[in-house]
Enzyme design. Structure first.
Site, mmCIF file in Angstrom:
data_model
loop_
_atom_site.group_PDB
_atom_site.id
_atom_site.type_symbol
_atom_site.label_atom_id
_atom_site.label_comp_id
_atom_site.label_asym_id
_atom_site.label_seq_id
_atom_site.Cartn_x
_atom_site.Cartn_y
_atom_site.Cartn_z
ATOM 1 N N HIS A 31 -6.278 7.218 -1.139
ATOM 2 C CA HIS A 31 -5.096 8.076 -1.327
ATOM 3 C C HIS A 31 -5.514 9.489 -1.729
ATOM 4 O O HIS A 31 -6.397 9.667 -2.576
ATOM 5 C CB HIS A 31 -4.196 7.525 -2.433
ATOM 6 C CG HIS A 31 -3.435 6.290 -2.056
ATOM 7 N ND1 HIS A 31 -2.248 5.939 -2.648
ATOM 8 C CD2 HIS A 31 -3.687 5.312 -1.148
ATOM 9 C CE1 HIS A 31 -1.802 4.810 -2.136
ATOM 10 N NE2 HIS A 31 -2.672 4.402 -1.220
ATOM 11 N N THR A 110 10.629 4.192 15.613
ATOM 12 C CA THR A 110 10.917 5.536 15.111
ATOM 13 C C THR A 110 12.385 5.680 14.698
ATOM 14 O O THR A 110 12.688 6.184 13.614
ATOM 15 C CB THR A 110 10.568 6.579 16.189
ATOM 16 O OG1 THR A 110 9.209 6.367 16.561
ATOM 17 C CG2 THR A 110 10.735 7.987 15.689
ATOM 18 N N TYR A 151 0.488 -4.623 -8.436
ATOM 19 C CA TYR A 151 -0.185 -4.255 -7.181
ATOM 20 C C TYR A 151 -1.515 -3.585 -7.548
ATOM 21 O O TYR A 151 -1.560 -2.393 -7.844
ATOM 22 C CB TYR A 151 0.728 -3.306 -6.398
ATOM 23 C CG TYR A 151 0.402 -3.124 -4.938
ATOM 24 C CD1 TYR A 151 -0.865 -3.377 -4.428
ATOM 25 C CD2 TYR A 151 1.374 -2.685 -4.053
ATOM 26 C CE1 TYR A 151 -1.143 -3.210 -3.087
ATOM 27 C CE2 TYR A 151 1.119 -2.500 -2.714
ATOM 28 C CZ TYR A 151 -0.143 -2.768 -2.225
ATOM 29 O OH TYR A 151 -0.427 -2.584 -0.900
ATOM 30 N N LYS A 193 -0.966 -8.865 -6.675
ATOM 31 C CA LYS A 193 -1.439 -8.598 -5.314
ATOM 32 C C LYS A 193 -2.651 -7.687 -5.405
ATOM 33 O O LYS A 193 -2.608 -6.674 -6.107
ATOM 34 C CB LYS A 193 -0.339 -7.924 -4.503
ATOM 35 C CG LYS A 193 -0.838 -7.237 -3.215
ATOM 36 C CD LYS A 193 0.305 -6.848 -2.319
ATOM 37 C CE LYS A 193 -0.145 -5.954 -1.170
ATOM 38 N NZ LYS A 193 0.883 -5.781 -0.150
ATOM 39 N N ASP A 223 -4.536 -8.572 0.329
ATOM 40 C CA ASP A 223 -4.079 -7.917 1.563
ATOM 41 C C ASP A 223 -5.135 -6.938 2.055
ATOM 42 O O ASP A 223 -5.173 -5.783 1.614
ATOM 43 C CB ASP A 223 -2.764 -7.173 1.272
ATOM 44 C CG ASP A 223 -2.297 -6.336 2.457
ATOM 45 O OD1 ASP A 223 -2.800 -6.550 3.577
ATOM 46 O OD2 ASP A 223 -1.403 -5.482 2.255
ATOM 47 N N PRO A 224 -6.023 -7.382 2.993
ATOM 48 C CA PRO A 224 -7.039 -6.445 3.504
ATOM 49 C C PRO A 224 -6.554 -5.585 4.667
ATOM 50 O O PRO A 224 -7.382 -4.895 5.293
ATOM 51 C CB PRO A 224 -8.171 -7.384 3.925
ATOM 52 C CG PRO A 224 -7.477 -8.643 4.326
ATOM 53 C CD PRO A 224 -6.211 -8.742 3.500
ATOM 54 N N GLU A 248 -2.244 -12.002 3.052
ATOM 55 C CA GLU A 248 -1.479 -10.972 3.768
ATOM 56 C C GLU A 248 -2.364 -10.234 4.776
ATOM 57 O O GLU A 248 -3.405 -9.676 4.401
ATOM 58 C CB GLU A 248 -0.923 -9.996 2.715
ATOM 59 C CG GLU A 248 0.050 -8.980 3.268
ATOM 60 C CD GLU A 248 0.687 -8.161 2.135
ATOM 61 O OE1 GLU A 248 0.937 -8.717 1.042
ATOM 62 O OE2 GLU A 248 0.909 -6.956 2.351
ATOM 63 N N ASN A 271 2.924 -7.246 6.986
ATOM 64 C CA ASN A 271 3.720 -6.040 7.190
ATOM 65 C C ASN A 271 3.027 -5.199 8.267
ATOM 66 O O ASN A 271 3.197 -3.991 8.333
ATOM 67 C CB ASN A 271 3.896 -5.224 5.906
ATOM 68 C CG ASN A 271 2.597 -4.720 5.321
ATOM 69 O OD1 ASN A 271 2.056 -5.356 4.429
ATOM 70 N ND2 ASN A 271 2.075 -3.599 5.807
ATOM 71 N N SER A 323 5.731 -2.252 -0.020
ATOM 72 C CA SER A 323 6.035 -0.903 -0.520
ATOM 73 C C SER A 323 4.943 0.080 -0.130
ATOM 74 O O SER A 323 3.824 -0.309 0.202
ATOM 75 C CB SER A 323 6.209 -0.907 -2.039
ATOM 76 O OG SER A 323 5.023 -0.553 -2.707
ATOM 77 N N ASN A 324 5.297 1.339 -0.150
ATOM 78 C CA ASN A 324 4.349 2.457 -0.116
ATOM 79 C C ASN A 324 4.591 3.251 -1.391
ATOM 80 O O ASN A 324 5.539 2.977 -2.117
ATOM 81 C CB ASN A 324 4.600 3.354 1.110
ATOM 82 C CG ASN A 324 3.995 2.776 2.375
ATOM 83 O OD1 ASN A 324 4.696 2.416 3.310
ATOM 84 N ND2 ASN A 324 2.679 2.703 2.411
ATOM 85 N N HIS A 351 4.531 0.272 -5.746
ATOM 86 C CA HIS A 351 3.450 1.158 -6.186
ATOM 87 C C HIS A 351 3.812 1.863 -7.496
ATOM 88 O O HIS A 351 3.094 2.742 -7.943
ATOM 89 C CB HIS A 351 3.182 2.234 -5.120
ATOM 90 C CG HIS A 351 2.427 1.752 -3.896
ATOM 91 N ND1 HIS A 351 2.845 0.720 -3.117
ATOM 92 C CD2 HIS A 351 1.271 2.206 -3.322
ATOM 93 C CE1 HIS A 351 1.998 0.550 -2.110
ATOM 94 N NE2 HIS A 351 1.028 1.438 -2.221
ATOM 95 N N ARG A 406 0.072 12.233 5.440
ATOM 96 C CA ARG A 406 -0.817 11.321 4.721
ATOM 97 C C ARG A 406 -2.055 11.065 5.593
ATOM 98 O O ARG A 406 -1.937 10.735 6.769
ATOM 99 C CB ARG A 406 -0.085 10.005 4.439
ATOM 100 C CG ARG A 406 -0.987 8.988 3.769
ATOM 101 C CD ARG A 406 -0.244 7.710 3.409
ATOM 102 N NE ARG A 406 -1.205 6.706 2.974
ATOM 103 C CZ ARG A 406 -0.893 5.464 2.638
ATOM 104 N NH1 ARG A 406 0.353 5.070 2.687
ATOM 105 N NH2 ARG A 406 -1.825 4.616 2.261
HETATM 106 O O1 LIG Z 1 1.036 -3.965 1.965
HETATM 107 C C1 LIG Z 1 0.569 -3.002 2.532
HETATM 108 O O2 LIG Z 1 0.062 -3.147 3.635
HETATM 109 C C2 LIG Z 1 0.655 -1.669 1.912
HETATM 110 O O3 LIG Z 1 1.046 -1.597 0.779
HETATM 111 C C3 LIG Z 1 0.270 -0.490 2.660
HETATM 112 C C4 LIG Z 1 0.010 0.727 1.789
HETATM 113 O O4 LIG Z 1 -0.154 1.819 2.630
HETATM 114 C C5 LIG Z 1 -1.200 0.541 0.886
HETATM 115 O O5 LIG Z 1 -2.246 0.007 1.630
HETATM 116 C C6 LIG Z 1 -1.627 1.826 0.241
HETATM 117 O O6 LIG Z 1 -0.786 2.404 -0.434
HETATM 118 O O7 LIG Z 1 -2.768 2.197 0.404
HETATM 119 MG MG LIG Z 2 0.390 -5.392 3.441
#
Ligand SMILES: O=C([O-])C(=O)C[C@H](O)[C@@H](O)C(=O)[O-]
Ligand SMILES: [Mg+2]
Length: 426
Positions: A31, A110, A151, A193, A223-224, A248, A271, A323-324, A351, A406
């Protein structure tokens, strides 16, 4: 007397904002120092204002503004008409980028991403017009609190060139356990998570096993983001047999996920390979995923997310929430949606702990974490109020931060120029 008045859109404001973010690692990079969001305000001829929140990337902002230009005069009760106008406005737009998800949710639609904040803002106004919370417009809350999960992220101690941040480094299992202890201590989360795909799978398996030891009763997920091959995913899935509540997106694509699902015991969640309605049928046919992570920001809003929930219910699939990096308007919308979705049985992603609490566009106090959950607002609409000074300050922050898209990979490459995020990495 019933309130039968139309509430016609007279003004639409789209304001990009930026807020400080920490160097959280994922499989495509890290990030950047600021995360971007866009705040959407709808103002009606009746003097009501509704709020929505979405991604703040430049391409998405252009589309929001294009959509906004076509909404004058529509009654906020007519969301289908708003969706139609948005489809017309975007007809020439084929872009999939600029959506704030850094290459991780590439197949979402979109028009659904653009509709989402307008729909949420319409629901906010509808609720205010009749004096009811948004959860009531979605069928009514079936729970008065919504559970979220801790998270965890591998992270650097601080952004390179700056002081270490308050969370410090999390680059090995011991540091991750310390991160979890602090986060759970502060927020009370009852599920965990781990964002994986950062280190070799064996190191991440070790981290999960250490978390299991430290938190014997917390459901665990990793979640990889599709970083593993089918073979690696099966191996890891077998090693973590009995340890995870779900795995995930170990690998990419419906076919790959189906091949993994046939060989591992735990449910697979996504997701990434099911992010739009037309992907549900092939995923169900292949039995590729057992849990879908909804996200109203890319599924087209709260009502469409409830359609997704019903589909999951029909096909016996579980439902969780993605989430993001986000602010309070999104947290309010997520909480109303989760409260009114009976089969959302997993603690939702958020997040939230990664953001400075002072960095928000809403007046503080409406949303608070206690015991890992947020009370569903009961005030009319979303139940949150815009803090105009904060909006102005965070817009200034957007203007001065220099980030317009981003780009986790580009930022990571500044420090590791040869970095290649192409999946599968292992
Ligand atoms: O569950 C997910 O895939 C995420 O939360 C995607 C996000 O973009 C997460 O990977 C992040 O914030 O870096
Ligand atoms: Mg995910």
């Amino acid at each position: 007397m019933p309130n039968t008045e139309a509430h016609r859109i007279r003004e639409v404001r789209v304001t990009p904002v930026a807020f400080a973010d920490l160097p959280l690692l994922n499989t495509v990079g890290v990030h950047e120092p600021f995360a971007l969001r866009a705040i959407v305000e709808l103002v009606t001829d009746s003097g009501l204002t509704g709020l929505g929140e979405t991604y703040g990337d430049a391409g998405h902002l252009d589309r929001l503004r294009l959509a906004a230009a076509g909404l004058d005069g529509v009654d906020v009760w007519h969301v289908q008409e708003i969706a139609r106008r948005i489809r017309v406005a975007l007809a020439a737009d084929t872009g999939t980028g600029g959506h704030g998800m850094s290459g991780m949710v590439t197949g979402s639609r979109t028009a659904d991403r653009v509709l989402s904040p307008f729909e949420v803002a319409c629901l906010d106004i509808q609720g205010k017009a009749i004096g009811r919370p948004v959860s009531d417009l979605l069928g009514g809350a079936v729970r008065d609190r919504v559970d979220y999960s801790a998270y965890l992220f591998y992270k650097w101690a601080g952004h390179p060139g700056f002081e270490d941040d308050a969370w410090g480094a999390a680059l090995d299992p011991g540091q991750l356990v310390a991160q979890a202890e602090r986060m759970i201590g502060e927020f009370g989360f009852s599920a965990i998570k781990l964002k994986g795909g950062v280190f070799a799978p064996d190191a991440e398996v070790e981290a999960i096993l250490e978390l299991r030891k430290a938190f014997p009763d917390h459901p665990l997920r990793i979640d990889p983001n599709g970083a593993w091959s089918v073979e690696t995913s099966i191996r890891v899935g077998r090693e973590l047999d009995g340890v995870l509540e779900y795995l995930e997106d170990p690998t990419t694509g419906i076919e790959g996920m189906a091949a993994v699902a046939r060989e591992v015991s735990m449910p697979l969640a996504t997701n990434m390979c099911v992010v739009a309605f037309d992907q549900v049928k092939p995923a169900v046919a292949a039995d590729a995923v057992q849990v879908i992570l909804s996200d109203h920001h890319f599924w087209g809003g709260l009502d469409r997310s409830r359609s997704l929930a019903r589909i999951c219910d029909t096909f016996g699939m579980g439902l969780s929430m993605h989430s993001n990096s986000h602010l309070g308007i999104s947290l309010a919308a997520m909480t109303h949606l989760a409260a009114a979705t009976p089969n959302l049985s997993y603690a939702c992603d958020t997040h939230w702990p990664w953001k400075d609490p002072a960095d928000d566009v809403i007046v503080p106090g409406a949303l608070a974490f206690e015991g890992g959950s947020v009370a569903v607002p009961t005030a009319p609409g979303l139940g949150v109020e815009l803090d105009r000074d904060a909006l102005a300050r965070m817009h200034e922050q957007y203007l001065s931060c220099g980030i317009r898209e981003r780009d986790d990979t580009g930022y990571f490459r500044r420090f590791e120029p040869g970095f290649d995020p192409a999946a599968p990495r292992w």
